[in-house]
Design a protein around this motif. Sequence first.
Motif, PDB file in Angstrom:
ATOM      1  N   GLU A  29      38.973  34.672  35.615  1.00 13.62           N
ATOM      2  CA  GLU A  29      40.406  34.373  35.679  1.00 13.62           C
ATOM      3  C   GLU A  29      41.123  34.717  34.374  1.00 13.62           C
ATOM      4  O   GLU A  29      42.345  34.746  34.330  1.00 13.62           O
ATOM      5  CB  GLU A  29      40.621  32.907  36.041  1.00 13.62           C
ATOM      6  CG  GLU A  29      40.199  32.607  37.459  1.00 13.62           C
ATOM      7  CD  GLU A  29      40.359  31.154  37.842  1.00 13.62           C
ATOM      8  OE1 GLU A  29      39.987  30.822  38.990  1.00 13.62           O
ATOM      9  OE2 GLU A  29      40.837  30.340  37.027  1.00 13.62           O
ATOM     10  N   PHE A  30      40.351  34.978  33.331  1.00 17.44           N
ATOM     11  CA  PHE A  30      40.903  35.567  32.110  1.00 17.44           C
ATOM     12  C   PHE A  30      40.672  37.075  32.100  1.00 17.44           C
ATOM     13  O   PHE A  30      41.586  37.851  31.823  1.00 17.44           O
ATOM     14  CB  PHE A  30      40.264  34.944  30.865  1.00 17.44           C
ATOM     15  CG  PHE A  30      40.510  35.742  29.621  1.00 17.44           C
ATOM     16  CD1 PHE A  30      41.777  35.760  29.037  1.00 17.44           C
ATOM     17  CD2 PHE A  30      39.505  36.517  29.053  1.00 17.44           C
ATOM     18  CE1 PHE A  30      42.021  36.526  27.895  1.00 17.44           C
ATOM     19  CE2 PHE A  30      39.736  37.279  27.913  1.00 17.44           C
ATOM     20  CZ  PHE A  30      41.005  37.282  27.336  1.00 17.44           C
ATOM     21  N   ILE A  31      39.454  37.497  32.420  1.00 20.36           N
ATOM     22  CA  ILE A  31      39.080  38.910  32.296  1.00 20.36           C
ATOM     23  C   ILE A  31      39.911  39.809  33.202  1.00 20.36           C
ATOM     24  O   ILE A  31      40.471  40.823  32.748  1.00 20.36           O
ATOM     25  CB  ILE A  31      37.576  39.095  32.587  1.00 20.36           C
ATOM     26  CG1 ILE A  31      36.737  38.437  31.491  1.00 20.36           C
ATOM     27  CG2 ILE A  31      37.227  40.575  32.712  1.00 20.36           C
ATOM     28  CD1 ILE A  31      35.256  38.352  31.809  1.00 20.36           C
TER      29      ILE A  31
ATOM     30  N   SER B 193      42.010  35.466  43.272  1.00 24.18           N
ATOM     31  CA  SER B 193      43.437  35.791  43.189  1.00 24.18           C
ATOM     32  C   SER B 193      43.866  36.164  41.773  1.00 24.18           C
ATOM     33  O   SER B 193      45.045  36.479  41.545  1.00 24.18           O
ATOM     34  CB  SER B 193      44.264  34.586  43.655  1.00 24.18           C
ATOM     35  OG  SER B 193      43.800  34.094  44.896  1.00 24.18           O
ATOM     36  N   ALA B 194      42.942  36.133  40.819  1.00 22.65           N
ATOM     37  CA  ALA B 194      43.310  36.382  39.428  1.00 22.65           C
ATOM     38  C   ALA B 194      43.841  37.802  39.235  1.00 22.65           C
ATOM     39  O   ALA B 194      44.953  37.997  38.720  1.00 22.65           O
ATOM     40  CB  ALA B 194      42.117  36.117  38.509  1.00 22.65           C
ATOM     41  N   GLY B 195      43.049  38.791  39.621  1.00 21.01           N
ATOM     42  CA  GLY B 195      43.503  40.176  39.492  1.00 21.01           C
ATOM     43  C   GLY B 195      44.764  40.449  40.301  1.00 21.01           C
ATOM     44  O   GLY B 195      45.743  40.993  39.776  1.00 21.01           O
ATOM     45  N   PRO B 196      44.785  40.074  41.594  1.00 18.01           N
ATOM     46  CA  PRO B 196      45.977  40.316  42.414  1.00 18.01           C
ATOM     47  C   PRO B 196      47.238  39.626  41.885  1.00 18.01           C
ATOM     48  O   PRO B 196      48.339  40.181  41.966  1.00 18.01           O
ATOM     49  CB  PRO B 196      45.574  39.758  43.781  1.00 18.01           C
ATOM     50  CG  PRO B 196      44.093  39.930  43.835  1.00 18.01           C
ATOM     51  CD  PRO B 196      43.632  39.653  42.427  1.00 18.01           C
ATOM     52  N   SER B 197      47.096  38.424  41.318  1.00 20.26           N
ATOM     53  CA  SER B 197      48.288  37.739  40.796  1.00 20.26           C
ATOM     54  C   SER B 197      48.802  38.432  39.539  1.00 20.26           C
ATOM     55  O   SER B 197      50.013  38.536  39.321  1.00 20.26           O
ATOM     56  CB  SER B 197      47.992  36.260  40.511  1.00 20.26           C
ATOM     57  OG  SER B 197      46.994  36.107  39.530  1.00 20.26           O
ATOM     58  N   ALA B 198      47.887  38.932  38.721  1.00 21.84           N
ATOM     59  CA  ALA B 198      48.291  39.679  37.526  1.00 21.84           C
ATOM     60  C   ALA B 198      48.994  40.977  37.932  1.00 21.84           C
ATOM     61  O   ALA B 198      50.005  41.357  37.329  1.00 21.84           O
ATOM     62  CB  ALA B 198      47.075  39.979  36.657  1.00 21.84           C
TER      63      ALA B 198
END
Length: 237
Positions: A31-33, A222-227
Amino acid sequence: MSTAILVVITGANAWTLNDGSKHPTGYWASEFIHPHQVFTKAGFDITIATPGGVEPTVDQVSLSPAMNGDDQASIDAQRAYLAELGDKLASPVVLEKIDPADFDAVYVTGGHGPMEDLSVHDGIGRVVTTLLGDPNKVVGAVCHGVAALLPARAEDGSWPFAGRKLTSLTDEEENLVGLAPKAPWLLESRLRAAGGQFQGGAAFAPYVVVDGNLVTGQNPASAGPSAEALVEVLAGK
């Protein structure tokens, strides 16, 4: 001028459960990377900040085989990425000293750590309140990082995210990971009670909610998609 984004990571390494015990935690690696990779590819000028400027602790569970589909190559790649950013992670900017005017966007990463510190942190509350109030800027968060919206306050004392569509790790997902019975409070429930128009998708599947200049993601997937959604929203400004 390049786009300046503030990436906020929890400084907590434990979550105090309802029996007073400390659950080891920190930030969730992916979720950071994944957002950091998206923002880097977009050419953003990235500033990493934590409460007190402490070096953040990665939640080792997030790098376990069970949480990575037994894909050791993925785990190795994540560890290598974090090692590559070692100097920047070791000396983040002090969140309390941040001037929101210096940034076009803020993105709060997840892990259970934000439930301990960012959910009650006046500094992040000030940052997200200020940026949300500027239609040309964007507020983003993923999973438990959405807890960082809770301390936001408008001048009249109201919660500026009331009535806004958003998501976070759902109560169902917290139950599925087994921590809900021990949690002092649940994020989805707290966001709903505060007046957020909560929307949730299927458990552990990618799900992103965009409401104007607010972008939230539900879970690690959802981390990549939200970014990416945040990049798109900023591009439209």
